[in-house]
Design a protein around this motif. Structure first.
Motif, PDB file in Angstrom:
ATOM      1  N   THR A  67      -4.246  10.707  -3.277  1.00 19.18           N
ATOM      2  CA  THR A  67      -4.070  10.030  -4.563  1.00 19.18           C
ATOM      3  C   THR A  67      -4.199  11.017  -5.719  1.00 19.18           C
ATOM      4  OG1 THR A  67      -4.894   7.916  -3.708  1.00 19.18           O
ATOM      5  CG2 THR A  67      -4.999   8.242  -6.087  1.00 19.18           C
ATOM      6  N   THR A 124      -1.203  13.333  -5.752  1.00 21.22           N
ATOM      7  CA  THR A 124      -0.028  12.633  -6.280  1.00 21.22           C
ATOM      8  C   THR A 124      -0.100  12.545  -7.799  1.00 21.22           C
ATOM      9  OG1 THR A 124       0.215  11.334  -4.252  1.00 21.22           O
ATOM     10  CG2 THR A 124       1.258  10.466  -6.234  1.00 21.22           C
ATOM     11  N   CYS A 143      -0.634   8.937 -15.212  1.00 23.37           N
ATOM     12  CA  CYS A 143      -1.273   8.061 -14.224  1.00 23.37           C
ATOM     13  C   CYS A 143      -2.334   7.226 -14.934  1.00 23.37           C
ATOM     14  CB  CYS A 143      -1.903   8.882 -13.106  1.00 23.37           C
ATOM     15  SG  CYS A 143      -2.690   7.865 -11.827  1.00 23.37           S
ATOM     16  N   GLY A 190      -5.495   4.598 -10.134  1.00 24.76           N
ATOM     17  CA  GLY A 190      -5.306   5.057  -8.767  1.00 24.76           C
ATOM     18  C   GLY A 190      -6.258   4.356  -7.840  1.00 24.76           C
ATOM     19  N   ASP A 191      -5.784   4.008  -6.656  1.00 28.00           N
ATOM     20  CA  ASP A 191      -6.608   3.366  -5.649  1.00 28.00           C
ATOM     21  C   ASP A 191      -6.561   4.223  -4.387  1.00 28.00           C
ATOM     22  OD1 ASP A 191      -8.227   1.496  -4.428  1.00 28.00           O
ATOM     23  OD2 ASP A 191      -7.129  -0.203  -5.240  1.00 28.00           O
ATOM     24  N   ASP A 250      -4.796   4.108  -1.736  1.00 24.73           N
ATOM     25  CA  ASP A 250      -3.482   4.456  -1.193  1.00 24.73           C
ATOM     26  C   ASP A 250      -2.341   4.241  -2.180  1.00 24.73           C
ATOM     27  OD1 ASP A 250      -3.548   1.746  -1.328  1.00 24.73           O
ATOM     28  OD2 ASP A 250      -2.909   1.379   0.730  1.00 24.73           O
ATOM     29  N   SER A 251      -2.648   4.229  -3.482  1.00 26.49           N
ATOM     30  CA  SER A 251      -1.584   3.985  -4.448  1.00 26.49           C
ATOM     31  C   SER A 251      -1.940   4.570  -5.811  1.00 26.49           C
ATOM     32  CB  SER A 251      -1.316   2.478  -4.593  1.00 26.49           C
ATOM     33  OG  SER A 251      -2.473   1.825  -5.092  1.00 26.49           O
ATOM     34  N   PHE A 303      -0.674   4.085 -10.080  1.00 30.51           N
ATOM     35  CA  PHE A 303       0.112   3.367 -11.082  1.00 30.51           C
ATOM     36  C   PHE A 303       0.491   4.379 -12.157  1.00 30.51           C
ATOM     37  CE2 PHE A 303      -1.386   0.068  -8.672  1.00 30.51           C
ATOM     38  CZ  PHE A 303      -1.352  -1.210  -9.222  1.00 30.51           C
ATOM     39  N   ALA A 317       8.638   9.506  -6.210  1.00 29.14           N
ATOM     40  CA  ALA A 317       8.148   9.289  -4.853  1.00 29.14           C
ATOM     41  C   ALA A 317       8.771  10.281  -3.881  1.00 29.14           C
ATOM     42  CB  ALA A 317       8.442   7.857  -4.412  1.00 29.14           C
ATOM     43  N   LEU A 347       4.856   8.714   1.035  1.00 30.00           N
ATOM     44  CA  LEU A 347       4.714   8.088  -0.277  1.00 30.00           C
ATOM     45  C   LEU A 347       6.015   7.379  -0.600  1.00 30.00           C
ATOM     46  CD1 LEU A 347       2.847   7.769  -2.794  1.00 30.00           C
ATOM     47  CD2 LEU A 347       4.209   9.588  -3.834  1.00 30.00           C
ATOM     48  N   GLU A 366       7.049   1.310  -4.564  1.00 34.33           N
ATOM     49  CA  GLU A 366       6.792  -0.055  -4.111  1.00 34.33           C
ATOM     50  C   GLU A 366       7.191  -1.125  -5.118  1.00 34.33           C
ATOM     51  OE1 GLU A 366       2.675  -2.193  -3.279  1.00 34.33           O
ATOM     52  OE2 GLU A 366       3.194  -0.832  -1.641  1.00 34.33           O
TER      53      GLU A 366
END
Length: 245
Positions: A10, A13, A25, A28-29, A31-32, A34, A54, A67, A70
């Motif tokens: 994360t 990324t 950004c 962030g979590d 596995d993702s 925003f 991505a 990645l 989504e």
């Protein structure tokens, strides 16, 4: 180990994406991430840019990790970790639908009028892009609550689960105090309903079962309910409203 790797990916990324112009950004979590795309308001354009980002990151991270783009949120009301509400476009397609995480409207530990009001308010804000309409929904509910005597307890009834026998609580929250007066006493894992009435003491001292209320001698503490609703809504509307008082 999985969480540690997820956090590493994360952060990696985030760093890669923010090297691109106009990309920031915002959340962030495990596995993702925003990403806010500065100046981009069109969902299709945002989707195309997200696909590019991505693909760029996916080519650099170690396999078998992947990645993928989504979804697009437009708009997104972001309150904090796992707490947000927005209009979600899966893979950038369709008309969008409201998606909510962590807010009162998706939790079961409040009186029903609160999540119902929040849901209708957020519909105005994120689905209709109408901050004034969102304010109006909340103000109308508060005005009604404070000027009319409720005839139906259902919107005001809180129900919380007993996680252990009532006598096992060192400190008794309101639903436990109510449970101790019930006959028979509810079993562990049962939800205990109560309403908050006017009177002396804290909420626990003023909480009664709906059956006790109906037996007479009680009055709903609508000012307490209004304060709870006002606080919850203010935390959201402060991000969009010019006047939340």
């Amino acid at each position: 180990a999985v969480t540690c790797m997820g956090r590493k990916l994360t952060l990696g990324t985030k760093a890669l994406c923010e090297k691109e112009e106009g990309v920031r950004c915002v959340y962030g979590d495990t596995d993702s991430v925003f990403l806010h795309l500065e100046g981009v308001t069109d969902v299709a354009e945002a989707s195309a840019r997200a696909e590019q980002l991505a693909a760029m990151v996916d080519a650099l991270i170690p396999k078998p990790n992947r990645l993928e783009f989504e979804k697009v949120y437009r708009p997104l009301l972001l309150k904090g970790k796992k707490r947000y509400c927005g209009r979600k476009y899966e893979e950038g397609q369709g008309d969008g639908e409201m998606d909510t995480k962590g807010l009162e409207m998706v939790r079961r530990d409040n009186f029903p009028l609160l999540p119902d009001t929040q849901r209708r308010t957020m519909e105005q804000l994120v689905m209709h892009d109408d901050p004034a309409g969102a304010d109006h929904v909340t103000r109308e509910v508060l005005t009604t609550m404070l000027t009319q005597v409720p005839t139906d307890l259902t919107p005001f009834t809180i129900a919380k689960e007993l996680t252990k026998p009532p006598e096992a609580y060192a400190v008794e929250p309101p639903h436990v105090k109510v449970a101790r007066r019930m006959n028979p006493v509810p079993a562990v894992r049962e939800r205990v309903p109560y309403v908050v009435t006017r009177g002396r003491g804290g909420v626990g001292d003023r909480a009664v079962h709906p059956d006790e209320f109906q037996a007479g001698g009680y009055e709903l503490d609508t000012e307490w309910y209004a304060q709870q609703l006002s606080n919850a809504m203010r935390r959201l509307l402060v991000l969009s409203s010019a006047d939340v008082d």
